[in-house]
Design a protein around this motif. Sequence first.
Motif, PDB file in Angstrom:
ATOM      1  N   VAL A 310       0.842  -1.202   0.000  1.00 28.37           N
ATOM      2  CA  VAL A 310       0.000   0.000   0.000  1.00 28.37           C
ATOM      3  C   VAL A 310       0.873   1.247   0.000  1.00 28.37           C
ATOM      4  O   VAL A 310       1.734   1.415   0.867  1.00 28.37           O
ATOM      5  CB  VAL A 310      -0.944   0.019   1.216  1.00 28.37           C
ATOM      6  CG1 VAL A 310      -1.821   1.271   1.183  1.00 28.37           C
ATOM      7  CG2 VAL A 310      -1.803  -1.232   1.240  1.00 28.37           C
ATOM      8  N   VAL A 314      -1.557   8.702  -4.542  1.00 26.00           N
ATOM      9  CA  VAL A 314      -2.578   8.335  -5.513  1.00 26.00           C
ATOM     10  C   VAL A 314      -1.938   7.636  -6.711  1.00 26.00           C
ATOM     11  O   VAL A 314      -0.933   8.086  -7.250  1.00 26.00           O
ATOM     12  CB  VAL A 314      -3.354   9.580  -6.007  1.00 26.00           C
ATOM     13  CG1 VAL A 314      -4.329   9.203  -7.113  1.00 26.00           C
ATOM     14  CG2 VAL A 314      -4.086  10.241  -4.850  1.00 26.00           C
ATOM     15  N   GLY A 315      -2.534   6.506  -7.110  1.00 24.20           N
ATOM     16  CA  GLY A 315      -2.098   5.824  -8.318  1.00 24.20           C
ATOM     17  C   GLY A 315      -0.900   4.924  -8.160  1.00 24.20           C
ATOM     18  O   GLY A 315      -0.497   4.268  -9.125  1.00 24.20           O
ATOM     19  N   THR A 317      -0.473   2.470  -5.559  1.00 27.41           N
ATOM     20  CA  THR A 317      -0.709   1.204  -4.872  1.00 27.41           C
ATOM     21  C   THR A 317      -0.807   0.031  -5.844  1.00 27.41           C
ATOM     22  O   THR A 317      -0.211  -1.029  -5.615  1.00 27.41           O
ATOM     23  CB  THR A 317      -1.980   1.299  -4.005  1.00 27.41           C
ATOM     24  OG1 THR A 317      -1.717   2.208  -2.926  1.00 27.41           O
ATOM     25  CG2 THR A 317      -2.357  -0.046  -3.439  1.00 27.41           C
ATOM     26  N   ALA A 318      -1.545   0.203  -6.930  1.00 31.45           N
ATOM     27  CA  ALA A 318      -1.671  -0.893  -7.897  1.00 31.45           C
ATOM     28  C   ALA A 318      -0.304  -1.291  -8.452  1.00 31.45           C
ATOM     29  O   ALA A 318      -0.023  -2.484  -8.630  1.00 31.45           O
ATOM     30  CB  ALA A 318      -2.603  -0.482  -9.039  1.00 31.45           C
ATOM     31  N   PHE A 350      -5.541   3.777   0.835  1.00 32.73           N
ATOM     32  CA  PHE A 350      -5.420   3.078  -0.451  1.00 32.73           C
ATOM     33  C   PHE A 350      -5.419   1.564  -0.306  1.00 32.73           C
ATOM     34  O   PHE A 350      -5.177   0.840  -1.278  1.00 32.73           O
ATOM     35  CB  PHE A 350      -4.147   3.530  -1.177  1.00 32.73           C
ATOM     36  CG  PHE A 350      -4.137   5.007  -1.496  1.00 32.73           C
ATOM     37  CD1 PHE A 350      -5.061   5.540  -2.369  1.00 32.73           C
ATOM     38  CD2 PHE A 350      -3.223   5.846  -0.897  1.00 32.73           C
ATOM     39  CE1 PHE A 350      -5.077   6.899  -2.658  1.00 32.73           C
ATOM     40  CE2 PHE A 350      -3.216   7.202  -1.170  1.00 32.73           C
ATOM     41  CZ  PHE A 350      -4.145   7.740  -2.052  1.00 32.73           C
ATOM     42  N   GLU A 353      -7.702  -0.427  -2.663  1.00 32.15           N
ATOM     43  CA  GLU A 353      -7.145  -0.524  -4.017  1.00 32.15           C
ATOM     44  C   GLU A 353      -6.184  -1.702  -4.108  1.00 32.15           C
ATOM     45  O   GLU A 353      -6.150  -2.427  -5.110  1.00 32.15           O
ATOM     46  CB  GLU A 353      -6.425   0.778  -4.376  1.00 32.15           C
ATOM     47  CG  GLU A 353      -5.836   0.784  -5.784  1.00 32.15           C
ATOM     48  CD  GLU A 353      -5.045   2.048  -6.094  1.00 32.15           C
ATOM     49  OE1 GLU A 353      -4.355   2.061  -7.133  1.00 32.15           O
ATOM     50  OE2 GLU A 353      -5.107   3.002  -5.292  1.00 32.15           O
ATOM     51  N   THR A 356      -8.238  -4.913  -4.295  1.00 31.35           N
ATOM     52  CA  THR A 356      -8.834  -5.082  -5.621  1.00 31.35           C
ATOM     53  C   THR A 356      -7.807  -5.578  -6.636  1.00 31.35           C
ATOM     54  O   THR A 356      -8.074  -6.500  -7.418  1.00 31.35           O
ATOM     55  CB  THR A 356      -9.432  -3.741  -6.103  1.00 31.35           C
ATOM     56  OG1 THR A 356     -10.439  -3.330  -5.179  1.00 31.35           O
ATOM     57  CG2 THR A 356     -10.030  -3.882  -7.493  1.00 31.35           C
ATOM     58  N   GLU A 357      -6.622  -4.974  -6.623  1.00 31.46           N
ATOM     59  CA  GLU A 357      -5.581  -5.388  -7.563  1.00 31.46           C
ATOM     60  C   GLU A 357      -5.094  -6.793  -7.255  1.00 31.46           C
ATOM     61  O   GLU A 357      -4.840  -7.593  -8.161  1.00 31.46           O
ATOM     62  CB  GLU A 357      -4.408  -4.398  -7.509  1.00 31.46           C
ATOM     63  CG  GLU A 357      -3.421  -4.535  -8.661  1.00 31.46           C
ATOM     64  CD  GLU A 357      -4.031  -4.187 -10.009  1.00 31.46           C
ATOM     65  OE1 GLU A 357      -3.551  -4.715 -11.029  1.00 31.46           O
ATOM     66  OE2 GLU A 357      -4.999  -3.401 -10.047  1.00 31.46           O
ATOM     67  N   ASN A 387     -14.762  -7.355   1.101  1.00 32.55           N
ATOM     68  CA  ASN A 387     -14.835  -7.397  -0.365  1.00 32.55           C
ATOM     69  C   ASN A 387     -15.522  -8.701  -0.757  1.00 32.55           C
ATOM     70  O   ASN A 387     -15.108  -9.779  -0.326  1.00 32.55           O
ATOM     71  CB  ASN A 387     -13.429  -7.320  -0.968  1.00 32.55           C
ATOM     72  CG  ASN A 387     -13.448  -7.189  -2.486  1.00 32.55           C
ATOM     73  OD1 ASN A 387     -13.991  -8.040  -3.175  1.00 32.55           O
ATOM     74  ND2 ASN A 387     -12.852  -6.118  -2.997  1.00 32.55           N
TER      75      ASN A 387
END
Length: 495
Positions: A310, A314-315, A317-318, A350, A353, A356-357, A387
């Motif tokens: 993590v 922004v942007g 973490t993935a 984050f 995120e 999810t990834e 989730n």
Amino acid sequence: MDLDERVASYLEQAEQLARDGEYGRAEDFERVAGQQAAGLGYGRAEQLALCRVRATRLRLQQRDAEAVVQLRDAVAIADGLGDVLPLPERCALLAELGVALHHAGDHAAAVGAFQQSLAVAFQISPSYWPAAQTRLLMSFPLRRLGRRGEADAALREALTLARELRPPGADKLIAQIEAELGEVRTSHGPPLAGPAPAPPRFPPATFAPEPQAPSGFDEVAYRAALADLDALIGLAEVKAEMKRMAELLRVGALRAAAGLRRADVSLHLVFVGAPGTGKTTVARLFGRLYHALGLLGTDRVAEVTRADLVSGYVGQTAALVNKVVDGALDGVLFIDEAYSLVRPDSPGDFGPEAVTELLKRMEDDRDRLAVIVAGYPKEMGEFLATNSGLASRFSETITFADYAPDELVAIFAAFAAQADYALDDAARAALREVLADLHARRDRFFANARVARNLFDDVIGHQAERLMAGGPGAAPTREQLMAITAGDVRAAAAG
């Protein structure tokens, strides 16, 4: 190649902003990264990273000639680094230069850069799969130069390599190669004129590890993993569950070998239990077991926490998750305290995120990756409920019970034996009293084997104090140096 952490963070943000089309802000972060690097003396690693990030932005802005300048500088820096720069990164850097040169209209130089990239790829391995993509890319400037025979040969070699190795995304890559091969073979006449055709976008420089195909069932390794499981102290329910899973997976492999359908069993697992109950040790054994069964290409276990997955920006973490997963492919990814990925009381965090990834990669790479998540029972239950896709990804939940007092005594004795200490009967009796008391007063955070380890460290500290009570001239015998007494144990417990 070590890169300053702060410089790396600024550059990651700059690259993501550029990919999002925010070029002005990307340049601002590049500038800050340069200032930070200058303050550190501007090492070559920082110079190289800056050049590459600037080149990425310039290529996205279609300022190809300027991108070429940055990439040529990067290649020169890489040459100066010698063996410090990993070969896969050098290979990718030269291929990036080839793409930029082609778009800038210098097709002959582009072919030269791609050929250098392929030479480095061959040093890595004659079957290094990114070379298939490089050959595909090289076919574009070759066609522009009218060298269709060479383009045809490059594409045929790319197709052979891609079909043999079947890297991630192989079907899409093979379809691209076949389409271009058909185009080359049906094209005639002089070199193409007009704007250069745009080749497929070259991926980031750091490739996922080359796929390592499972080697089939290894009975010796299989039996060794189960023998090491049996040798662990306690964990009766864990052992029974792991053996049940091992037998199910083994039968599945035998069914497949006999031409029968095998049950679709997920390799992803949930471990729940207090600290010090052997979760990490058992995760490593699962890595060995999966490899021995021919389900994964290696027995590697990558152990990570929230901090590895993590980002605070922004942007990012993935990208972090994908980097970690790429490094764990063909093995086990073990995430301890996995519930810390999600913090419901922290808006803007984050962690979701990352989840999810991770879920996406667990499904996309299910044949090359086993994910094991671990933590306290209550928190892990709440985590799986955050989730809807989480619980369904994991085939089994294995519960690690607290060790009983006698098991804690055995763990303490194992620590002592490994360090050449010995317990007499009186010391062992005192030890059991102390550990039974600690066990009776335990709460949900009781640290189990770590409690035994900490007590052992305290006991040998008191033993040393006792042996040296006579002053610097004390000369204890070998037996005295080894002996732990009941007094040592009680003194440690009281202290």
